[in-house]
Design an enzyme around this catalytic site. Structure first.
Site, short mmCIF file in Angstrom:
data_model
loop_
_atom_site.label_atom_id
_atom_site.label_comp_id
_atom_site.label_asym_id
_atom_site.label_seq_id
_atom_site.Cartn_x
_atom_site.Cartn_y
_atom_site.Cartn_z
CD GLU A 1 53.01 18.89 27.24
OE1 GLU A 1 52.70 18.53 28.45
OE2 GLU A 1 51.93 19.31 26.49
NE ARG B 1 56.10 18.25 39.96
CZ ARG B 1 56.03 18.14 38.65
NH1 ARG B 1 55.35 17.05 37.99
NH2 ARG B 1 56.32 18.94 37.86
CE LYS C 1 57.43 20.76 31.08
NZ LYS C 1 57.50 19.98 29.84
P1 ATP Z 1 56.02 20.73 34.51
O1 ATP Z 1 54.89 20.79 35.57
O2 ATP Z 1 57.12 21.62 35.05
O3 ATP Z 1 55.45 21.21 33.35
P2 ATP Z 1 55.53 18.18 33.71
O4 ATP Z 1 55.65 16.95 34.60
O5 ATP Z 1 54.56 18.54 33.08
O6 ATP Z 1 56.17 19.23 34.57
P3 ATP Z 1 56.86 16.49 31.55
O7 ATP Z 1 57.80 17.50 30.59
O8 ATP Z 1 55.82 16.14 31.43
O9 ATP Z 1 56.70 18.11 32.88
O10 ATP Z 1 57.97 15.86 32.70
C1 ATP Z 1 58.65 14.70 31.90
C2 ATP Z 1 59.04 13.75 33.13
O11 ATP Z 1 59.44 14.56 34.14
C3 ATP Z 1 57.87 13.34 33.56
O12 ATP Z 1 57.95 12.06 33.86
C4 ATP Z 1 57.48 13.86 35.01
O13 ATP Z 1 56.92 13.06 36.09
C5 ATP Z 1 58.93 14.25 35.19
N1 ATP Z 1 58.93 15.32 36.29
C6 ATP Z 1 58.58 16.80 35.95
N2 ATP Z 1 58.68 17.52 37.04
C7 ATP Z 1 59.49 16.74 37.91
C8 ATP Z 1 59.88 17.19 39.36
N3 ATP Z 1 59.92 18.35 39.69
N4 ATP Z 1 60.42 16.06 40.02
C9 ATP Z 1 60.62 14.89 39.37
N5 ATP Z 1 60.01 14.70 38.40
C10 ATP Z 1 59.67 15.58 37.38
MG MG Z 2 53.41 16.98 31.79
#
Ligand code: ATP
Ligand code: MG
Length: 560
Positions: free
Chosen positions: A38, A262, A272
């Site tokens: 995102e 994760r 984020k």
């Molecule tokens: P955040 O909570 O940091 O905003 P998010 O999951 O909302 O993370 P996205 O941009 O939606 O961030 O993530 C893109 C991809 O990266 C998704 O498939 C998510 O599952 C994966 N991802 C995000 N953070 C992690 C992590 N700490 N470990 C493994 N995969 C991750």
């Molecule tokens: Mg997300």
């Protein structure tokens, strides 16, 4: 032309096993994954793990991986983030098959929603967001049905079209899937598919005022792209039944969602939202602050794409959440730089040394090995003179029993140079030692004494007449506790910011590093691995310590 999937032989884990089974059973005849960030912030090391899973699995099975922006919430997303994410994915070394945006599919998703309304599987609901929450129930209590749940198909089609046309205020209506308000899975209790948001979208502008939720957009976007394996982190596990429900009701190509744990890393945060807070509130200098676990922060800190990929390969994928020791990440970088980084001498906390019996006007060049791990790196010549700098730490006026470095009356070896002996100290008015008076033994050039006498320590040095002034930024963990995400109620992760996470010192380096480009790595002998920071000016080189020399990870894993 058809490409035979090349079955991965080296790595095996539950995802690769599932992919292999799906190919064997004929459920899929090819492999396609996607990495779906995102654009609401910068990528961090957790995303690197997700990319390693998405891109590497596709590659291993002869498939492809798309980069898709999950841009369905215009209030939080910006073009700046899109650009930065594209740059970071490229930097990490991953090449996508197609670059896509969920917003490319807004029209198609709208059509899908209309299809569900026509099937009697979706309805326009007039409950407010608060009421929806209240009606949803809890883990132990079933939800209640919305009073708007049984509107006719015609009325729903009319209202949904008017939602799109902008006839209703933000928050006044939603489109919801009609599933089961008593489901044990809260995600199945008539989840919202569309909400009204009057915000300009970074790609579609003001064309839309209704936006699909993650749940309604994600699976359908996967389906449109022909994704076979939709790999995501564990928090989406409870969303899988809904993911499958939409695809089934829409009767479209159904990818398989598989969840993995994760990445959590000790002494830092990987959300984020929290990283944004660190930036916005000025706790760090920006998204690329070398203390940040963002890819930009890591890059500026001196991490290389290959070290990060190596780390991701080492941690692998698992089904259960755990915290990875940050020392393991450091280990991957140290391992690489040990092989690749040229060695030089620099002094971070200088103490002046005058060699009384060395001629004042004389200088000479001493041969030094560039990298003992890489004979091809050759040698260089380091200037030596009467006045030197050594580390303050390498001298003690009253040394305790196990201190073998320089002290009054004691002899040590200068790296690549001579034996020197401390014959006196000069102090300032406050009694601090500000200069050492030494003598050298000309017969020990190259580091050994013809008479066979030994010294117990070798120290590094820089010739004062040739020294380049440098700034060195030394980093420690950003947080003082290994689990800043798990603070007690009423506390904030910010309460555990490490006030000593950055120390800036002014020192000197040997002249061979002059003119080094930003991003160039060195090992400063005995001090660690350093990288040239973008703050470098023509007047002064600025270095970040990427990682120290001591390997906390190798030591811990050997003991364990
Ligand atoms: P955040 O909570 O940091 O905003 P998010 O999951 O909302 O993370 P996205 O941009 O939606 O961030 O993530 C893109 C991809 O990266 C998704 O498939 C998510 O599952 C994966 N991802 C995000 N953070 C992690 C992590 N700490 N470990 C493994 N995969 C991750
Ligand atoms: Mg997300």
């Amino acid at each position: 032309m058809s490409v035979e999937p090349t079955i991965a032989k080296t790595t095996s884990d539950f995802i690769r096993t599932a992919v292999r089974e799906d190919l064997a059973s004929g459920r899929f005849t090819y492999v396609r994954t996607r990495f779906p960030p995102e654009p609401n912030g910068y990528l961090h090391i957790g995303h690197a793990k997700a990319m390693a899973v998405d891109f590497e699995i596709a590659r291993e099975f002869g498939g492809t991986c798309n980069l898709r922006f999950d841009d369905t919430n215009p209030t939080k997303e910006e073009q700046e983030y899109v650009d930065a994410i594209i740059e970071d994915v490229r930097w990490l070394g991953y090449r996508w098959h197609e670059l896509r945006f969920a917003s490319d599919y807004f029209e198609q998703l709208y059509e899908y929603a209309v299809k569900l309304i026509k099937k009697g599987k979706a309805y326009v609901c007039d409950l407010s967001p608060e009421e929806i929450r209240e009606y949803r129930g809890t883990l132990t209590q079933p939800g209640r049905e919305s009073p708007w749940r049984n509107r006719s198909v015609e009325e729903n089609l009319d209202l949904f079209a008017r939602m799109r046309a902008g006839e209703f205020p933000e928050g006044s209506r939603t489109l919801r899937a009609k599933i089961d308000m008593a489901s044990g899975n809260i995600n199945m209790r008539d989840p919202v598919m569309y909400r009204i948001i009057y915000a300009s979208h970074h790609r579609t502008g003001t064309k839309w005022c209704i936006y699909p939720t993650y749940d309604f957009a994600h699976g359908q976007s996967d389906s449109i792209e022909g994704i076979t394996h939709s790999l995501c982190s564990l928090e989406y596990e409870d969303h899988r039944p809904l993911y499958e429900w939409f695809l089934r009701e829409l009767e479209i190509f159904a990818p398989r969602q598989i969840e993995f744990a994760r990445l959590n890393l000790s002494y830092t945060v990987l959300s984020k939202r929290k990283l944004l807070q660190l930036v916005k509130e000025g706790h760090v200098r920006g998204w690329d602050d070398p203390r940040m676990p963002t890819l930009r922060g890591l890059r500026r800190r001196g991490y290389t794409p290959s070290a990060i990929r190596d780390f991701c390969a080492r941690i692998g994928v698992a089904k259960a959440d755990s915290v990875v020791d940050i020392a393991m990440l450091e280990h991957s970088l140290r391992d690489e730089l040990n092989k690749s980084a040229p060695r030089v001498m620099a002094v971070l906390r200088p103490l002046r040394v005058v060699i009384e019996n060395y001629p004042a006007e004389q200088t000479e060049l001493l041969e030094a090995i560039n990298n003992p791990e890489d004979p091809a790196a050759g040698v260089r010549h380091v200037p030596f003179g009467r006045v030197l700098y050594i580390e303050q730490d390498d001298f003690m006026e009253n040394p305790p029993p196990k201190f073998y470095r320089l002290a009054p009356g004691r002899e040590v070896r200068l790296r690549y140079g001579y034996f020197i002996k401390c014959v006196g100290v000069v102090k300032d008015a406050a009694g601090n030692v500000v200069e050492l008076r030494c003598t050298y033994d000309p017969a020990t050039r190259g580091g050994s004494a013809p008479d066979g006498r030994k010294v117990k320590a070798t120290i590094h040095w820089v010739s004062a007449a040739h020294a380049l002034p440098i700034e060195a930024r030394l980093y420690d963990h950003l947080f003082t506790r290994p689990d800043p995400d798990n603070v007690a109620e009423g506390e904030s992760f910010l309460d555990y910011l490490n006030p000593k996470s950055l120390e800036v010192v002014q020192g000197f380096a040997e002249p061979s590093v002059a003119g080094s480009p930003v991003g160039k790595h060195y090992q400063f002998e005995r001090l660690g691995y350093f990288v040239v920071d973008p703050d470098t000016t023509p007047e002064q080189l600025v270095f970040n310590r990427a990682v120290g020399l001591k390997d906390g990870w190798a030591k811990a894993s050997a003991q364990g």
